[in-house]
Scaffold this motif. Structure first.
Motif, PDB file in Angstrom:
ATOM      1  N   ARG A   8       3.715  35.064 -95.803  1.00  0.00           N
ATOM      2  CA  ARG A   8       3.781  34.085 -94.722  1.00  0.00           C
ATOM      3  C   ARG A   8       5.254  33.736 -94.519  1.00  0.00           C
ATOM      4  NH1 ARG A   8      -0.305  31.363 -93.104  1.00  0.00           N
ATOM      5  NH2 ARG A   8      -1.367  31.473 -95.111  1.00  0.00           N
TER       6      ARG A   8
ATOM      7  N   GLN B 221       6.086  45.344 -91.160  1.00  0.00           N
ATOM      8  CA  GLN B 221       6.059  44.753 -89.819  1.00  0.00           C
ATOM      9  C   GLN B 221       7.475  44.274 -89.454  1.00  0.00           C
ATOM     10  OE1 GLN B 221       3.088  41.689 -89.285  1.00  0.00           O
ATOM     11  NE2 GLN B 221       4.202  40.748 -87.592  1.00  0.00           N
TER      12      GLN B 221
ATOM     13  N   ALA C 145       3.663  41.933 -97.871  1.00  0.00           N
ATOM     14  CA  ALA C 145       3.057  40.986 -96.937  1.00  0.00           C
ATOM     15  C   ALA C 145       3.367  39.566 -97.382  1.00  0.00           C
ATOM     16  CB  ALA C 145       1.547  41.204 -96.891  1.00  0.00           C
TER      17      ALA C 145
ATOM     18  N   VAL D  62       2.640  38.042 -92.041  1.00  0.00           N
ATOM     19  CA  VAL D  62       3.138  39.374 -91.700  1.00  0.00           C
ATOM     20  C   VAL D  62       2.709  40.378 -92.754  1.00  0.00           C
ATOM     21  CG1 VAL D  62       5.101  38.499 -90.396  1.00  0.00           C
ATOM     22  CG2 VAL D  62       5.363  38.971 -92.835  1.00  0.00           C
ATOM     23  N   GLU D  63       2.650  41.635 -92.347  1.00  0.00           N
ATOM     24  CA  GLU D  63       2.295  42.737 -93.233  1.00  0.00           C
ATOM     25  C   GLU D  63       3.555  43.464 -93.683  1.00  0.00           C
ATOM     26  OE1 GLU D  63      -0.839  43.292 -94.191  1.00  0.00           O
ATOM     27  OE2 GLU D  63      -1.451  41.585 -92.971  1.00  0.00           O
ATOM     28  N   ALA D  64       3.451  44.186 -94.781  1.00  0.00           N
ATOM     29  CA  ALA D  64       4.568  45.034 -95.225  1.00  0.00           C
ATOM     30  C   ALA D  64       4.914  46.007 -94.108  1.00  0.00           C
ATOM     31  CB  ALA D  64       4.185  45.787 -96.494  1.00  0.00           C
TER      32      ALA D  64
END
Length: 75
Positions: free
Chosen positions: A51, A30, A49, A26-28
């Protein structure tokens, strides 16, 4: 294992929907999951970000302020 980010509830709310699965990157910013409080949907997002290492809650759960929701592992 790299650095870990613990994503916690900021208020008492119900878990409406999960938007990620364990192992997903995932990204910051999200959306990880949606909480519902006072008929409002509140997206829960990480600061950085990573996992998804662990999802602690499930839809229908009620969480308290400060409860652990998701654990992210740095990439």
């Amino acid at each position: 294992m790299g650095a870990v980010e613990s994503v916690r509830a900021e208020m008492v709310a119900g878990v409406l929907r999960l938007a990620v699965e364990v192992g997903e990157v995932v990204e910051a910013g999200q959306t990880l999951l949606l909480l519902e409080s006072m008929k409002m949907e509140i997206p829960v997002v990480p600061e950085g970000a990573g996992r998804v290492a662990r999802v602690v809650v499930a839809p229908g759960d009620v969480v308290q302020e400060g409860d652990l929701l998701v654990v992210l592992e740095a990439l």
